[in-house]
Write a protein that holds these residues in place. Structure first.
Motif, mmCIF file in Angstrom:
data_model
loop_
_atom_site.group_PDB
_atom_site.id
_atom_site.type_symbol
_atom_site.label_atom_id
_atom_site.label_comp_id
_atom_site.label_asym_id
_atom_site.label_seq_id
_atom_site.Cartn_x
_atom_site.Cartn_y
_atom_site.Cartn_z
ATOM 1 N N PHE A 14 -3.487 -7.522 -6.533
ATOM 2 C CA PHE A 14 -3.627 -6.419 -5.578
ATOM 3 C C PHE A 14 -3.751 -5.072 -6.284
ATOM 4 O O PHE A 14 -3.687 -4.028 -5.659
ATOM 5 C CB PHE A 14 -2.421 -6.410 -4.632
ATOM 6 C CG PHE A 14 -2.635 -5.661 -3.341
ATOM 7 C CD1 PHE A 14 -3.662 -6.027 -2.476
ATOM 8 C CD2 PHE A 14 -1.827 -4.601 -2.991
ATOM 9 C CE1 PHE A 14 -3.862 -5.340 -1.278
ATOM 10 C CE2 PHE A 14 -2.016 -3.911 -1.796
ATOM 11 C CZ PHE A 14 -3.041 -4.285 -0.945
ATOM 12 N N THR A 55 0.834 -1.204 0.000
ATOM 13 C CA THR A 55 0.000 0.000 0.000
ATOM 14 C C THR A 55 0.867 1.252 0.000
ATOM 15 O O THR A 55 0.602 2.213 -0.732
ATOM 16 C CB THR A 55 -0.933 0.005 1.224
ATOM 17 O OG1 THR A 55 -1.772 -1.155 1.190
ATOM 18 C CG2 THR A 55 -1.807 1.248 1.235
ATOM 19 N N TYR A 76 -8.011 2.064 -5.752
ATOM 20 C CA TYR A 76 -8.563 2.642 -4.522
ATOM 21 C C TYR A 76 -7.761 3.871 -4.088
ATOM 22 O O TYR A 76 -8.314 4.946 -3.825
ATOM 23 C CB TYR A 76 -8.559 1.593 -3.411
ATOM 24 C CG TYR A 76 -9.001 2.108 -2.063
ATOM 25 C CD1 TYR A 76 -10.355 2.154 -1.720
ATOM 26 C CD2 TYR A 76 -8.063 2.556 -1.129
ATOM 27 C CE1 TYR A 76 -10.754 2.624 -0.480
ATOM 28 C CE2 TYR A 76 -8.456 3.035 0.112
ATOM 29 C CZ TYR A 76 -9.800 3.065 0.439
ATOM 30 O OH TYR A 76 -10.199 3.548 1.665
ATOM 31 N N GLU A 77 -6.430 3.710 -4.025
ATOM 32 C CA GLU A 77 -5.573 4.809 -3.578
ATOM 33 C C GLU A 77 -5.659 6.003 -4.523
ATOM 34 O O GLU A 77 -5.647 7.152 -4.084
ATOM 35 C CB GLU A 77 -4.115 4.324 -3.480
ATOM 36 C CG GLU A 77 -3.862 3.310 -2.382
ATOM 37 C CD GLU A 77 -4.002 3.890 -0.988
ATOM 38 O OE1 GLU A 77 -3.824 5.119 -0.833
ATOM 39 O OE2 GLU A 77 -4.306 3.129 -0.054
ATOM 40 N N GLU A 129 -5.926 -2.116 -5.178
ATOM 41 C CA GLU A 129 -5.437 -1.161 -4.182
ATOM 42 C C GLU A 129 -4.949 0.120 -4.851
ATOM 43 O O GLU A 129 -5.162 1.222 -4.334
ATOM 44 C CB GLU A 129 -4.306 -1.785 -3.357
ATOM 45 C CG GLU A 129 -3.686 -0.863 -2.315
ATOM 46 C CD GLU A 129 -4.650 -0.485 -1.199
ATOM 47 O OE1 GLU A 129 -4.435 0.566 -0.561
ATOM 48 O OE2 GLU A 129 -5.628 -1.236 -0.955
ATOM 49 N N GLY A 168 -11.746 -1.780 -7.041
ATOM 50 C CA GLY A 168 -11.158 -0.587 -6.441
ATOM 51 C C GLY A 168 -12.176 0.511 -6.217
ATOM 52 O O GLY A 168 -12.219 1.133 -5.147
ATOM 53 N N ARG A 172 -14.669 -0.348 -3.418
ATOM 54 C CA ARG A 172 -14.082 -0.155 -2.089
ATOM 55 C C ARG A 172 -14.179 1.311 -1.670
ATOM 56 O O ARG A 172 -14.435 1.621 -0.500
ATOM 57 C CB ARG A 172 -12.626 -0.608 -2.091
ATOM 58 C CG ARG A 172 -12.423 -2.122 -2.094
ATOM 59 C CD ARG A 172 -10.950 -2.456 -2.060
ATOM 60 N NE ARG A 172 -10.296 -1.802 -0.923
ATOM 61 C CZ ARG A 172 -8.985 -1.570 -0.857
ATOM 62 N NH1 ARG A 172 -8.202 -1.901 -1.879
ATOM 63 N NH2 ARG A 172 -8.465 -0.992 0.201
#
Length: 337
Positions: free
Chosen positions: A226, A195, A232-233, A229, A271, A274
């Motif tokens: 992954f 992350t 999402y970020e 992520e 993503g 989330r």
């Protein structure tokens, strides 16, 4: 008769006779009851070539699924006999021809094979073979030794490299420092680390605008499972920035990764969903969160990489309604949804 001189003996006594003369011309082996004799099938020990043909596909499949138990079961079925050390030799040779993450996976595999498929003697002999073949294999001895994290081998021609490996392993947090030697790869890295790396990747991208470098950094992490992520970020970072330029750049990045099939539709959807789930918490820190999200989703929709399903699931604003972009984002306190 009952077995007196010159008689046949007791009925059936010929079946329990202990001393049978196999040289007797009347001896017939087929007439004996061999039901109690256990016959064992002897399978000849595999040759080096057969071991290589059997081991290589197992190791390559292991690089795909990462299940050490499955790999150990398959390797245990090979009749290597006294040549089980060849499994270690082949595993390391194959790993050296692949990615850093595969070398780390090989380290984990050998560790799990120890005591089940291979012994300490097998491991020692394997490293002796590898070290003796260094000129031909063109291997880095330090990387070879660090693969298992051991420092007990003492071979004269490799003493200096072994000393360096022993120093690294003896340092405080030495195992963490191995990440700087060849990199702990893929999903073996902690989630927090991944992350953090993705967050740094995005910050660097916003600063430099270098799409190729951002793509390379993401690929180097080797965690396709992954990638949600990163999505999402990037969306959260866009919301927190409340900046049209950031929205444009993040949309450009996601579109590029989507078009290159680096981020799959499934990862993209996951993503965004989330982010949707976390919006109640995000808007506590960013009051304009819903407005920015709505604007960004619309931009991504126009870019052509968001499905209708993702757009339909975008949460409605559960707060005061905001004015349009043009008036600076002031809240209309008299209007409610």
């Amino acid at each position: 008769g009952a077995g007196g001189k010159g008689v046949w003996g007791k009925l059936g006594s010929e079946l329990v006779e202990e001393d049978v003369d196999m040289n007797d011309p009347n001896y017939d082996s087929d007439s004996l009851d061999n039901g109690d004799i256990e016959l064992k099938t002897i399978i000849p020990e595999m040759t080096d070539e057969e071991i290589q043909k059997g081991t290589e596909p197992i190791i390559l499949e292991y690089f795909e699924h990462g299940d050490t138990a499955e790999a150990a079961l398959a390797l245990d079925e090979l009749n290597c006999g006294t040549k089980r050390y060849r499994i270690v030799v082949l595993a390391i040779e194959i790993a050296m021809e692949h990615k850093p993450s595969h070398r780390e996976m090989t380290s984990v595999l050998i560790s799990d094979l120890y005591g089940r498929v291979i012994s300490q003697r097998d491991i020692g002999k394997a490293f002796e073979v590898l070290l003796k073949n260094l000129p031909d294999l063109v291997l880095d001895t330090q990387m070879l030794i660090l693969c298992l994290g051991i420092s007990w081998l003492e071979l004269e021609h490799a003493r200096q490299a072994l000393g360096r490996a022993d120093t690294l392993l003896s340092m405080k947090h030495g195992l963490v420092r191995l990440d700087n030697v060849w990199g702990v790869g893929g999903g073996l890295r902690p989630v927090k680390y991944l992350t953090r790396q993705m967050n740094l990747l995005l910050q660097e991208y916003l600063s430099s605008g270098d799409l190729q470098e951002a793509t390379r950094c993401l690929m180097d992490l080797e965690v396709p499972h992954f990638h949600h992520e990163l999505v999402y970020e990037s969306v959260v970072m866009t919301i927190e920035a409340i900046n049209g330029h950031t929205e444009e750049m993040m949309c450009k990045l996601l579109k590029s990764l989507y078009a290159a099939i680096i981020i799959t539709p499934d990862m993209m959807e996951r993503g965004f969903l989330r982010v949707y789930e976390d919006m109640p918490d995000i808007c506590l820190d960013v009051p304009l969160a819903y407005s920015v999200l709505e604007r960004f989703v619309e931009r991504c929709q126009k870019a052509g990489f968001l499905t209708d399903e993702v757009i339909k699931k975008m949460p409605s604003r559960g707060r005061k309604r905001f004015v349009s972009e043009g008036d600076g984002g002031r809240v209309k306190s008299h209007e409610f949804v």
